[in-house]
Write an enzyme that holds these catalytic residues in place. Sequence first.
Site, PDB file in Angstrom:
ATOM      1  N   HIS A 177      96.143  25.077 -39.282  1.00  0.00           N
ATOM      2  CA  HIS A 177      94.937  26.226 -38.945  1.00  0.00           C
ATOM      3  C   HIS A 177      93.553  26.194 -39.041  1.00  0.00           C
ATOM      4  O   HIS A 177      92.633  26.462 -40.470  1.00  0.00           O
ATOM      5  CB  HIS A 177      95.783  27.387 -40.287  1.00  0.00           C
ATOM      6  CG  HIS A 177      94.701  28.342 -39.692  1.00  0.00           C
ATOM      7  ND1 HIS A 177      95.739  29.787 -39.786  1.00  0.00           N
ATOM      8  CD2 HIS A 177      93.674  29.690 -39.282  1.00  0.00           C
ATOM      9  CE1 HIS A 177      94.878  31.197 -39.990  1.00  0.00           C
ATOM     10  NE2 HIS A 177      93.718  30.706 -39.963  1.00  0.00           N
ATOM     11  N   HIS A 200     104.789  32.599 -43.126  1.00  0.00           N
ATOM     12  CA  HIS A 200     103.766  34.030 -44.359  1.00  0.00           C
ATOM     13  C   HIS A 200     104.378  33.975 -45.848  1.00  0.00           C
ATOM     14  O   HIS A 200     105.497  34.584 -45.370  1.00  0.00           O
ATOM     15  CB  HIS A 200     103.391  34.711 -43.966  1.00  0.00           C
ATOM     16  CG  HIS A 200     101.782  34.660 -45.032  1.00  0.00           C
ATOM     17  ND1 HIS A 200     101.783  35.047 -46.151  1.00  0.00           N
ATOM     18  CD2 HIS A 200     100.535  34.403 -44.101  1.00  0.00           C
ATOM     19  CE1 HIS A 200     100.119  34.546 -46.392  1.00  0.00           C
ATOM     20  NE2 HIS A 200      99.791  34.427 -45.626  1.00  0.00           N
ATOM     21  N   GLU A 233      96.656  27.152 -35.255  1.00  0.00           N
ATOM     22  CA  GLU A 233      96.594  28.748 -35.653  1.00  0.00           C
ATOM     23  C   GLU A 233      95.055  29.472 -35.691  1.00  0.00           C
ATOM     24  O   GLU A 233      94.351  28.266 -36.191  1.00  0.00           O
ATOM     25  CB  GLU A 233      97.312  29.349 -36.738  1.00  0.00           C
ATOM     26  CG  GLU A 233      98.895  29.124 -37.091  1.00  0.00           C
ATOM     27  CD  GLU A 233      99.005  29.144 -38.460  1.00  0.00           C
ATOM     28  OE1 GLU A 233     100.288  29.553 -38.679  1.00  0.00           O
ATOM     29  OE2 GLU A 233      98.737  29.164 -38.935  1.00  0.00           O
TER      30      GLU A 233
END
Length: 239
Positions: free
Chosen positions: A44, A192, A71
């Site tokens: 990410h 998450h 991401e």
Amino acid sequence: MSTKLSVNINKIATLRNSRGGNVPDLLKVAIDCERFGTQGITVHPRPDERHIRYKDVIDLKPLINTEFNIEGNPKDQKFVDLVLNVKPTQVTLVPDTTGQLTSDHGWDTITHKEYLKDTISIFNSAGIRTSIFVDPELRMIEGAKEVGTNRIELYTEAYAKQYPSDAEKACAPYILSAKLANELGLGINAGHDLSLENLRYFIQHIPEVLEVSIGHALISDTLYFGLENTIQLYLRQLS
Ligand code: PXP
């Protein structure tokens, strides 16, 4: 078919960046995660490059033999260019803002419908599978279908928070969201705050989940169990 595990290696980059050198070696960790059985690697990159750097993503690409998932927020043109250049298996679009500690909300797929549609078509035309980060809200899932994404990633922080006190209640909105996504033909990812504690319950109740991406808890668990054992422990939760 069992759910795939994608290890988010941002924390490894954060540890490396804290001392300025190349310890721990991010590329080696990615290769070892695959050797130990992970089915994907997630990164990410953020505009401030405080975790993963753009160059890391380029360096990782030829080394990854499993699914590579990048991401990030496509409002950052550098991110879009990077993804189109690297051509990962999947891009996961996240509406995070600069300096945000971590992702803390999903897309409003209704307000940002036209923007998401245009952005997703750029990645899909390049042959890159798309996923968008969404809260477990039925309107947002319906909106996700409208924008042409291949998959959604259910934002699981709310689940993880409520799981210790009421697992059933915590999971309920995700079960409904997954059912709708399935009916609409959207693939389902999740991520998450998933952990060894809460992962099995989630997957047992939502077996349609194709992939989970896990970073913080998994990398923290390696302090106690080591990387190889930790990956085995997570894979066992998914089998
Ligand atoms: N999915 C998204 C969109 C994220 O931003 C993150 C954190 O970078 C994760 C999954 C992984 O979350 P965690 O580090 O809590 O496992």
